[in-house]
Design a protein around this motif. Structure first.
Motif, PDB file in Angstrom:
ATOM      1  N   GLN A  60       0.826  -1.205   0.000  1.00  0.00           N
ATOM      2  CA  GLN A  60       0.000   0.000   0.000  1.00  0.00           C
ATOM      3  C   GLN A  60       0.861   1.254   0.000  1.00  0.00           C
ATOM      4  O   GLN A  60       0.519   2.242  -0.659  1.00  0.00           O
ATOM      5  N   ASP A  61       1.964   1.217   0.712  1.00  0.00           N
ATOM      6  CA  ASP A  61       2.874   2.367   0.721  1.00  0.00           C
ATOM      7  C   ASP A  61       3.444   2.640  -0.663  1.00  0.00           C
ATOM      8  O   ASP A  61       3.705   3.784  -1.014  1.00  0.00           O
ATOM      9  N   GLU A  62       3.643   1.594  -1.436  1.00  0.00           N
ATOM     10  CA  GLU A  62       4.199   1.722  -2.784  1.00  0.00           C
ATOM     11  C   GLU A  62       3.214   2.429  -3.708  1.00  0.00           C
ATOM     12  O   GLU A  62       3.596   3.180  -4.577  1.00  0.00           O
ATOM     13  N   GLY A  63       1.925   2.159  -3.506  1.00  0.00           N
ATOM     14  CA  GLY A  63       0.894   2.786  -4.331  1.00  0.00           C
ATOM     15  C   GLY A  63       0.778   2.136  -5.700  1.00  0.00           C
ATOM     16  O   GLY A  63       1.390   1.113  -5.989  1.00  0.00           O
ATOM     17  N   GLY A  64      -0.007   2.745  -6.560  1.00  0.00           N
ATOM     18  CA  GLY A  64      -0.185   2.265  -7.928  1.00  0.00           C
ATOM     19  C   GLY A  64      -0.684   0.838  -7.983  1.00  0.00           C
ATOM     20  O   GLY A  64      -1.575   0.428  -7.231  1.00  0.00           O
ATOM     21  N   ASP A  65      -0.085   0.060  -8.901  1.00  0.00           N
ATOM     22  CA  ASP A  65      -0.478  -1.334  -9.082  1.00  0.00           C
ATOM     23  C   ASP A  65      -0.208  -2.181  -7.844  1.00  0.00           C
ATOM     24  O   ASP A  65      -0.839  -3.225  -7.657  1.00  0.00           O
TER      25      ASP A  65
END
Length: 175
Positions: A60-65
């Motif tokens: 979730q911290d990474e975001g995007g896909d």
């Protein structure tokens, strides 16, 4: 395409691989030998929840896909719980009721651990982990597990996404 419709996969996808890594880490004998986690199905479940959540938060911290992958990982986890119930001999008529209860427990645990993991509230995390994972152990055991979880959060955050998807590097388990 037929394999996909039937829920069969010719190769494990990233969510399946991450789940397998979370399970493998949760089964590390040092949790049981050094941190005092009881070697019972309920305690192993608690460690599975913690490790899956650590991976979900990282994604979730990474975001995007990666957010979609986080949902996929959660879905794999829930599906594994359903399969485990069936393997333990729970009848089809009882699975839905037991899955609802397990889902509530997973949500409750994740809700209890998330503030400590995201905000660095070591005392709150130690209390929640002690209450759920180590109910019969001294308070210090919860603190040791919380320190491990906080280090795992930092370690996972520092890993390159490609490396994480291949094999998350978990910190050492120690008191």
């Amino acid at each position: 395409m037929l394999k996909r419709l039937l829920g069969l996969k010719s190769q494990p996808d990233a969510a399946d691989r991450l789940y397998a890594h979370a399970v493998a880490q949760a089964r590390d004998p040092r949790f049981y030998a050094e941190l005092g986690v009881a070697d019972r199905i309920d305690a192993r479940f608690e460690l599975y929840v913690l490790h899956v959540q650590l991976l979900i938060l990282r994604l979730q911290d990474e975001g995007g896909d990666a957010r979609d992958l986080a949902q996929g990982l959660f879905d794999v986890f829930v599906s594994a719980l359903d399969n485990d119930l069936r393997e333990l001999g729970v009848g089809d008529l009882s699975v839905a009721k037991k899955m609802r209860k397990l889902s509530e427990q997973v949500y409750g645990r994740m809700s209890a651990y998330e503030p400590g993991l995201k905000d660095g509230d070591a005392a709150g995390l130690a209390s929640a982990l002690g209450r759920n994972v180590l109910p019969d152990a001294p308070a210090a055991a919860g603190a040791a597990l919380a320190a491990y979880a906080a280090e795992a959060r930092r370690s996972l955050a520092a890993q390159d996404m490609d490396a994480l998807l291949r094999a998350p590097a978990w910190p050492e388990v120690s008191r």
